[in-house]
Design an enzyme around this catalytic site. Structure first.
Site, PDB file in Angstrom:
ATOM      1  N   GLY A   1     -49.106  35.932  -6.366  1.00 58.64           N
ATOM      2  CA  GLY A   1     -48.809  34.666  -5.693  1.00 58.64           C
ATOM      3  C   GLY A   1     -49.396  34.646  -4.299  1.00 58.64           C
ATOM      4  O   GLY A   1     -50.246  35.457  -3.940  1.00 58.64           O
ATOM      5  N   CYS A   2     -48.919  33.724  -3.499  1.00 61.20           N
ATOM      6  CA  CYS A   2     -49.420  33.559  -2.134  1.00 61.20           C
ATOM      7  C   CYS A   2     -49.259  34.850  -1.341  1.00 61.20           C
ATOM      8  O   CYS A   2     -48.184  35.441  -1.314  1.00 61.20           O
ATOM      9  CB  CYS A   2     -48.660  32.424  -1.447  1.00 61.20           C
ATOM     10  N   PHE A   3     -50.325  35.271  -0.691  1.00 65.50           N
ATOM     11  CA  PHE A   3     -50.274  36.538   0.036  1.00 65.50           C
ATOM     12  C   PHE A   3     -49.348  36.510   1.236  1.00 65.50           C
ATOM     13  O   PHE A   3     -48.917  37.561   1.714  1.00 65.50           O
ATOM     14  CB  PHE A   3     -51.655  37.058   0.421  1.00 65.50           C
ATOM     15  N   TRP A   4     -48.987  35.323   1.739  1.00 68.29           N
ATOM     16  CA  TRP A   4     -48.061  35.267   2.875  1.00 68.29           C
ATOM     17  C   TRP A   4     -46.732  35.954   2.536  1.00 68.29           C
ATOM     18  O   TRP A   4     -46.202  36.710   3.328  1.00 68.29           O
ATOM     19  CB  TRP A   4     -47.771  33.831   3.272  1.00 68.29           C
TER      20      TRP A   4
ATOM     21  N   TYR B   1     -43.075  26.142   3.886  1.00 70.20           N
ATOM     22  CA  TYR B   1     -43.390  26.974   2.724  1.00 70.20           C
ATOM     23  C   TYR B   1     -42.695  28.332   2.841  1.00 70.20           C
ATOM     24  O   TYR B   1     -42.133  28.846   1.875  1.00 70.20           O
ATOM     25  CB  TYR B   1     -44.904  27.164   2.614  1.00 70.20           C
TER      26      TYR B   1
END
Length: 197
Positions: free
Chosen positions: A30-33, A175
């Protein structure tokens, strides 16, 4: 998330390796954040870098990866001290807190192959450990859906500076609040022995 099964808990009972003082792991989910935000709070992790894995250097930019045509996955490179946290322990956190290993080409609100669940072993020993881990995870019956995490090969390329330490720099971003802060809180609650504030 269901409670952890005994086979995964065994990973936390085993002592970390006394071998090399520093190793790296590359994980996509998923999103690396969010991945970066979770692993920054794991005791024994000394550095986490957001980036891209699975494609070529020429395509390792956010704009190109977002096209979903480069073969890259958003990933993190985790530098860790195996005397404090083992690769298997990182995989356990990855599969139970950092992302959902049953979601194919998506995580939460993000969809496409760049958000796939994939492990990029950095050594033959890691590849062996990852295969065994995924086998135990699949056999555990903890999840109602099949485990879709893949083991892949590919170089890691750091993402743009604007993506590094994004959660730490933007804790109130919508987010982050909705999708990523709950993962960090789950790490703190489920694995207090591995929590680093």
């Amino acid at each position: 998330m269901k409670k952890l099964l005994p086979a995964l808990l065994v990973a936390f009972a085993a002592p970390a390796s006394a071998a090399a003082p520093r190793e790296t792991a590359v994980l996509a989910g998923g999103c690396f954040w969010g991945l970066e935000g979770v692993f920054e709070h794991v005791r024994g992790v000394t550095d986490v870098v957001s980036g891209y894995a699975g494609g070529s250097a020429a395509d390792a930019t956010y704009e190109r990866v977002s096209s979903e045509r480069t073969g890259h996955a958003e990933a993190v490179r985790i530098t860790f001290d195996p005397r404090q946290v083992s690769y298997r322990q990182l995989l356990t956190i990855y599969a139970t807190v950092a992302h959902d290993p049953t979601q194919l080409n998506r995580q939460g609100p993000d969809s496409g192959p760049s958000y796939r669940s994939a492990i990029f072993p950095q050594s033959p020993a890691q590849a062996t450990e990852a295969r065994g881990f995924l086998g135990r995870l699949s056999a555990s019956g903890t999840w109602k859906r099949p485990i879709v995490t893949r083991i892949e090969q590919g170089r890691f390329y750091p993402a743009e500076a604007s993506h590094q330490d994004f959660m730490r720099r933007n804790p109130s971003h919508g987010y982050i609040v909705v999708n990523d802060r709950p993962k960090v809180e789950a790490l703190r609650k489920r694995y207090p022995a591995f929590w680093r504030g």
